[in-house]
Scaffold this active site. Structure first.
Site, mmCIF file in Angstrom:
data_model
loop_
_atom_site.group_PDB
_atom_site.id
_atom_site.type_symbol
_atom_site.label_atom_id
_atom_site.label_comp_id
_atom_site.label_asym_id
_atom_site.label_seq_id
_atom_site.Cartn_x
_atom_site.Cartn_y
_atom_site.Cartn_z
ATOM 1 N N TYR A 113 -2.103 5.216 -7.067
ATOM 2 C CA TYR A 113 -0.856 5.908 -7.402
ATOM 3 C C TYR A 113 -1.204 7.500 -7.089
ATOM 4 C CZ TYR A 113 0.881 1.835 -10.395
ATOM 5 O OH TYR A 113 1.508 0.786 -10.739
ATOM 6 N N TYR A 152 -4.748 -3.502 -7.884
ATOM 7 C CA TYR A 152 -6.041 -2.668 -8.058
ATOM 8 C C TYR A 152 -6.817 -3.033 -9.452
ATOM 9 C CZ TYR A 152 -2.242 -0.778 -11.039
ATOM 10 O OH TYR A 152 -1.370 -0.716 -12.118
ATOM 11 N N ARG A 162 -4.654 -5.976 -11.521
ATOM 12 C CA ARG A 162 -3.243 -6.044 -11.369
ATOM 13 C C ARG A 162 -2.723 -6.495 -10.103
ATOM 14 N NH1 ARG A 162 0.417 -3.771 -14.285
ATOM 15 N NH2 ARG A 162 1.283 -5.912 -14.047
ATOM 16 N N HIS A 165 2.564 -4.810 -7.429
ATOM 17 C CA HIS A 165 3.696 -4.555 -8.318
ATOM 18 C C HIS A 165 4.624 -3.484 -8.174
ATOM 19 C CE1 HIS A 165 0.633 -2.990 -10.878
ATOM 20 N NE2 HIS A 165 1.803 -2.252 -11.485
ATOM 21 N N HIS A 167 7.218 -0.680 -10.271
ATOM 22 C CA HIS A 167 8.027 -0.616 -11.703
ATOM 23 C C HIS A 167 9.338 -0.278 -11.465
ATOM 24 C CE1 HIS A 167 4.020 -0.183 -13.995
ATOM 25 N NE2 HIS A 167 3.503 0.193 -12.742
#
Length: 242
Positions: A113, A152, A162, A165, A167
């Site tokens: 991110y 990640y 995870r 995906h 959000h």
């Protein structure tokens, strides 16, 4: 403000997971320590919604391939698998929810991110910001162009990852229907291994968060498309984050 929304179906608490689920370690600190209070009808402000007619949406707000690029050449495009994410926002009765705000944020193709607290070893992409927004059309449809995010690791366990995906936040027809959820990708083997997914009691709840490959909206020689429809209230609502 819009007209008050008539009424809501009660939430099925047996379908939603418990707020305190030690297998998902973050819930230990975030879960409430006192019993929840049931609001049967809510106030007028909770049953009506904001109007987004005056919200200025930029040309590339829903195009993550363009909204953070550093230069106007192919070299300035984000790295990763180009995809289209699209779908329809509907209410508990199957009616489209038009003119509502849909926002999304995600990791880059390497699984990192653009956030100061993300210290994963994958590099940042200088041409990818990882955020987008749009307003649904008259039929409740939305669309984003982006890159498929990478999985990640995260410190929930010794070797916990995870799944890929995205959000998603959608306001819905009123303030009280705002939904924050995650979109997973069909066929990802990491989905059933994710501790967040494992706290769900019903396999159908997991299915509400999985986008399906949609070749009818894919662009030849350009990008694949994934369809992710969102239900904002009622018995069939998309599973949301507490």
């Amino acid at each position: 403000m819009s007209q008050p929304y008539p009424f809501f179906l009660p939430r099925d608490r047996n379908w939603q997971p418990e707020a305190y689920t030690p297998g998902y370690k973050t819930s230990i600190a975030r879960s409430p320590r006192q019993a929840l209070v049931s609001l049967h009808r809510g106030s007028a402000s909770e049953r009506s919604g904001p109007v987004f007619d005056g919200l200025e949406i930029g040309k590339y707000d829903n195009d993550l391939l363009m909204n953070f690029r550093t230069e106007g050449t192919v070299a300035g495009l984000p790295i990763g698998e180009r995809i289209i994410m699209h779908g329809q926002v509907i209410d508990q009765f199957g009616k489209p929810v038009p003119n509502t705000l849909v926002e999304m944020w995600q990791a880059n193709a390497g699984g990192r991110y653009r956030h100061k607290k993300d210290n994963y070893l994958a590099p940042l992409d200088p041409n990818f910001g990882g955020v987008g927004r749009c307003i649904t059309d008259s039929e409740g449809r939305y669309r984003f162009r982006t890159v498929r995010p990478g999985p990640y690791p995260w410190p929930n366990g010794i070797n916990t990852w995870r799944p890929a995906h995205i959000h998603v936040s959608v306001m819905g027809p009123s303030i009280s229907t705002r939904l924050i959820t995650q979109m997973y990708f069909e066929g990802d083997p990491l989905i059933p291994q994710c501790p967040i997914v494992q706290v769900l009691k019903d396999d159908d709840a997991v299915e509400t968060m999985i986008a399906r490959l949609d070749m009818t909206h894919s662009r030849p020689m350009d990008c694949l498309a994934y369809r992710f429809d969102i239900v904002v209230r009622g018995a069939l609502q998309t599973y949301f984050e507490e």
